[in-house]
Design a protein around this motif. Structure first.
Motif, PDB file in Angstrom:
ATOM      1  N   CYS A   1     -20.319   9.859  37.491  1.00  0.00           N
ATOM      2  CA  CYS A   1     -21.711   9.602  37.859  1.00  0.00           C
ATOM      3  C   CYS A   1     -22.629  10.715  37.336  1.00  0.00           C
ATOM      4  N   GLY A   2     -23.512  10.335  36.405  1.00  0.00           N
ATOM      5  CA  GLY A   2     -24.434  11.312  35.810  1.00  0.00           C
ATOM      6  C   GLY A   2     -25.417  11.885  36.829  1.00  0.00           C
ATOM      7  N   PHE A   3     -25.854  11.061  37.795  1.00  0.00           N
ATOM      8  CA  PHE A   3     -26.774  11.548  38.836  1.00  0.00           C
ATOM      9  C   PHE A   3     -26.077  12.619  39.678  1.00  0.00           C
ATOM     10  N   CYS A   4     -24.788  12.398  39.926  1.00  0.00           N
ATOM     11  CA  CYS A   4     -24.006  13.383  40.704  1.00  0.00           C
ATOM     12  C   CYS A   4     -23.922  14.698  39.935  1.00  0.00           C
ATOM     13  N   GLN A   5     -23.723  14.595  38.623  1.00  0.00           N
ATOM     14  CA  GLN A   5     -23.614  15.816  37.817  1.00  0.00           C
ATOM     15  C   GLN A   5     -24.910  16.614  37.873  1.00  0.00           C
TER      16      GLN A   5
END
Ligand SMILES: N[C@@H](CCC(=O)N[C@@H](CS)C(=O)NCC(=O)O)C(=O)O
Length: 91
Positions: free
Chosen positions: A19-23
């Motif tokens: 998940c890019g948002f998590c990163q």
């Protein structure tokens, strides 16, 4: 709406590695030097269950905010989480 009058006693981020948002959130916790427990919903299915039961949906990232009086809030949306973490780090 998070409680801005009380400092959290514990922060946990529900997330996963795809998940890019998590990163983005994870990077911000590192930059701010905050201690935030990682709870991976793909590697640990019980974490996904907790997230749905506590927060109401399985979307990540979600920050679980616990206060000294044991109250818990669940904060979704990466931009809102990052804003909140900046406020906490600035206190
Ligand atoms: N606007 C949200 C988007 C989050 C999002 O799309 N998360 C995806 C993973 S990258 C997800 O959890 N999708 C599954 C779901 O919504 O249940 C944010 O910025 O946090």
């Amino acid at each position: 709406m998070t409680d801005s009058t009380q400092k959290p006693s514990h922060l946990a981020l529900y997330e996963h590695e795809l998940c890019g948002f998590c990163q983005m959130v994870r990077r911000s916790t590192a930059n701010l030097g905050l201690e935030v427990e990682s709870r991976n919903i793909l590697r640990e299915p019980r974490r996904r269950q907790e997230l749905i039961e506590g927060g109401g949906k399985g979307m990540v990232p979600c920050l679980r905010i616990e206060y000294p009086d044991s109250r818990v809030e669940w904060l979704y949306e990466s931009a809102d989480i990052i804003d909140y973490l900046k406020r906490v780090a600035g206190d």
